[in-house]
Design a protein around this motif. Structure first.
Motif, PDB file in Angstrom:
ATOM      1  N   UNK A   1       0.825  -1.201   0.000  1.00 21.67           N
ATOM      2  CA  UNK A   1       0.000   0.000   0.000  1.00 21.67           C
ATOM      3  C   UNK A   1       0.863   1.257   0.000  1.00 21.67           C
ATOM      4  N   UNK A   2       1.984   1.223   0.723  1.00 17.78           N
ATOM      5  CA  UNK A   2       2.845   2.401   0.793  1.00 17.78           C
ATOM      6  C   UNK A   2       3.528   2.676  -0.538  1.00 17.78           C
ATOM      7  N   UNK A   3       3.899   1.647  -1.248  1.00 16.45           N
ATOM      8  CA  UNK A   3       4.552   1.838  -2.542  1.00 16.45           C
ATOM      9  C   UNK A   3       3.563   2.265  -3.620  1.00 16.45           C
ATOM     10  N   UNK A   4       2.314   1.923  -3.437  1.00 18.39           N
ATOM     11  CA  UNK A   4       1.242   2.338  -4.353  1.00 18.39           C
ATOM     12  C   UNK A   4       1.511   1.928  -5.787  1.00 18.39           C
ATOM     13  N   UNK A   5       2.084   0.760  -5.958  1.00 21.77           N
ATOM     14  CA  UNK A   5       2.355   0.291  -7.317  1.00 21.77           C
ATOM     15  C   UNK A   5       1.071  -0.091  -8.052  1.00 21.77           C
ATOM     16  N   UNK A   6       0.012  -0.371  -7.293  1.00 18.67           N
ATOM     17  CA  UNK A   6      -1.242  -0.771  -7.915  1.00 18.67           C
ATOM     18  C   UNK A   6      -1.853   0.363  -8.734  1.00 18.67           C
ATOM     19  N   UNK A   7      -1.465   1.618  -8.414  1.00 24.05           N
ATOM     20  CA  UNK A   7      -2.035   2.754  -9.149  1.00 24.05           C
ATOM     21  C   UNK A   7      -1.536   2.788 -10.584  1.00 24.05           C
ATOM     22  N   UNK A   8      -0.339   2.315 -10.806  1.00 30.40           N
ATOM     23  CA  UNK A   8       0.204   2.342 -12.156  1.00 30.40           C
ATOM     24  C   UNK A   8       0.073   1.024 -12.877  1.00 30.40           C
ATOM     25  N   UNK A   9      -0.624   0.070 -12.276  1.00 29.82           N
ATOM     26  CA  UNK A   9      -0.777  -1.238 -12.910  1.00 29.82           C
ATOM     27  C   UNK A   9      -1.666  -1.115 -14.130  1.00 29.82           C
ATOM     28  N   UNK A  10      -1.261  -1.734 -15.202  1.00 32.77           N
ATOM     29  CA  UNK A  10      -2.035  -1.687 -16.448  1.00 32.77           C
ATOM     30  C   UNK A  10      -3.000  -2.864 -16.461  1.00 32.77           C
ATOM     31  N   UNK A  11      -4.256  -2.523 -16.625  1.00 32.36           N
ATOM     32  CA  UNK A  11      -5.290  -3.551 -16.651  1.00 32.36           C
ATOM     33  C   UNK A  11      -5.690  -3.801 -18.097  1.00 32.36           C
ATOM     34  N   UNK A  12      -5.321  -4.932 -18.595  1.00 35.26           N
ATOM     35  CA  UNK A  12      -5.657  -5.295 -19.971  1.00 35.26           C
ATOM     36  C   UNK A  12      -6.519  -6.547 -19.945  1.00 35.26           C
ATOM     37  N   UNK A  13      -7.459  -6.566 -20.829  1.00 39.11           N
ATOM     38  CA  UNK A  13      -8.338  -7.731 -20.931  1.00 39.11           C
ATOM     39  C   UNK A  13      -7.767  -8.675 -21.973  1.00 39.11           C
ATOM     40  N   UNK A  14      -7.391  -9.847 -21.521  1.00 45.73           N
ATOM     41  CA  UNK A  14      -6.810 -10.829 -22.432  1.00 45.73           C
ATOM     42  C   UNK A  14      -7.892 -11.428 -23.305  1.00 45.73           C
ATOM     43  N   UNK A  15      -7.542 -11.682 -24.543  1.00 47.63           N
ATOM     44  CA  UNK A  15      -8.496 -12.287 -25.467  1.00 47.63           C
ATOM     45  C   UNK A  15      -8.789 -13.711 -25.030  1.00 47.63           C
ATOM     46  N   UNK A  16     -10.023 -14.159 -25.174  1.00 47.67           N
ATOM     47  CA  UNK A  16     -10.343 -15.530 -24.767  1.00 47.67           C
ATOM     48  C   UNK A  16      -9.542 -16.543 -25.573  1.00 47.67           C
TER      49      UNK A  16
END
Length: 238
Positions: A21-36
């Motif tokens: 939580x302190x590093x807050x790396x989740x804010x810059x995480x790229x959320x991509x939807x993988x093709x089925x």
């Protein structure tokens, strides 16, 4: 942000989730939807060398595991039996007066009409006589008496079957807020369907007419049944 300081050697001040939580790396995480993923066939055809091997052969796409569990995995036993409705007791025939032993109307006397496909018995008070409506009962919870109502020529409508007594699904609250504020308030009682009320009147009319032909039969159906001290049902004749 700097890493978590150590309270003592090898013991950090923050936990693993705290550091994340302190590093807050989740804010810059790229959320991509993988093709089925495309469906892979279970078998495939391969070319086999040799004049006597046929040239081609169908083999499984993925090989079976070389290992297997050391202990046997219990498999549920497959039953070849199909459920069948219970056979009707010889003492119960259309028009027989039954005594209910369980349920809301226990102790009441009812008239047997027919056996449904599920094996349950269709009975009625009738409702006009003792307040018992058309309902289904299990023959294990009734006592068959020697009294009988003559129902010659009367036939129950085919639409009164097991599906006739099925209950509709209740609609849940639309939102959590509505559900919260609905607590404590009396729920609105659903009106009894008019079609079922008319069916009850139709059945009652025929049975009440048959009851009136026998003296004191209506009073007998109105009276509730019960055991007094020292009485045993297996010693009584009904």
């Amino acid at each position: 942000m700097a890493r978590s300081k150590e309270l003592v050697p090898s013991v950090g001040r923050l936990s693993r989730s705290g550091v994340f939580a302190a590093r807050a790396l989740y804010k810059g995480a790229k959320k991509t939807t993988a093709a089925p993923a495309a469906e892979v066939p279970s078998t495939k055809e391969v070319q086999v060398g040799g004049a006597k091997n046929g040239g081609k052969r169908v083999v499984p796409t993925s090989k079976a595991s070389r290992f297997y569990p050391a202990e046997d995995v219990r498999q549920p036993k497959k039953s070849r039996k199909s459920p069948k409705p219970a056979s009707l007791r010889s003492s119960i025939t259309p028009g027989t007066v039954l005594i209910l032993l369980a349920g809301r109307f226990r102790g009441k006397r009812v008239v047997f009409l027919k056996q449904l496909e599920s094996g349950l018995l269709l009975v009625t008070g009738p409702f006009k006589v003792n307040g018992v409506p058309l309902r289904r009962v299990n023959q294990a919870y009734v006592i068959a008496t020697s009294t009988k109502v003559e129902l010659s020529g009367f036939k129950v409508d085919e639409k009164i079957n097991d599906a006739y007594f099925a209950k509709g699904k209740k609609s849940a609250a639309a939102t959590a807020e509505e559900e919260f504020f609905s607590e404590g308030k009396p729920k609105e009682k659903e009106a009894f369907p008019a079609t079922k009320a008319s069916d009850q009147k139709t059945v009652d009319a025929a049975i009440v007419a048959a009851i009136k032909k026998t003296e004191n039969l209506g009073k007998y159906l109105k009276a509730s049944w019960g055991l007094s001290k020292g009485q045993y049902p297996h010693q009584l004749s009904f």
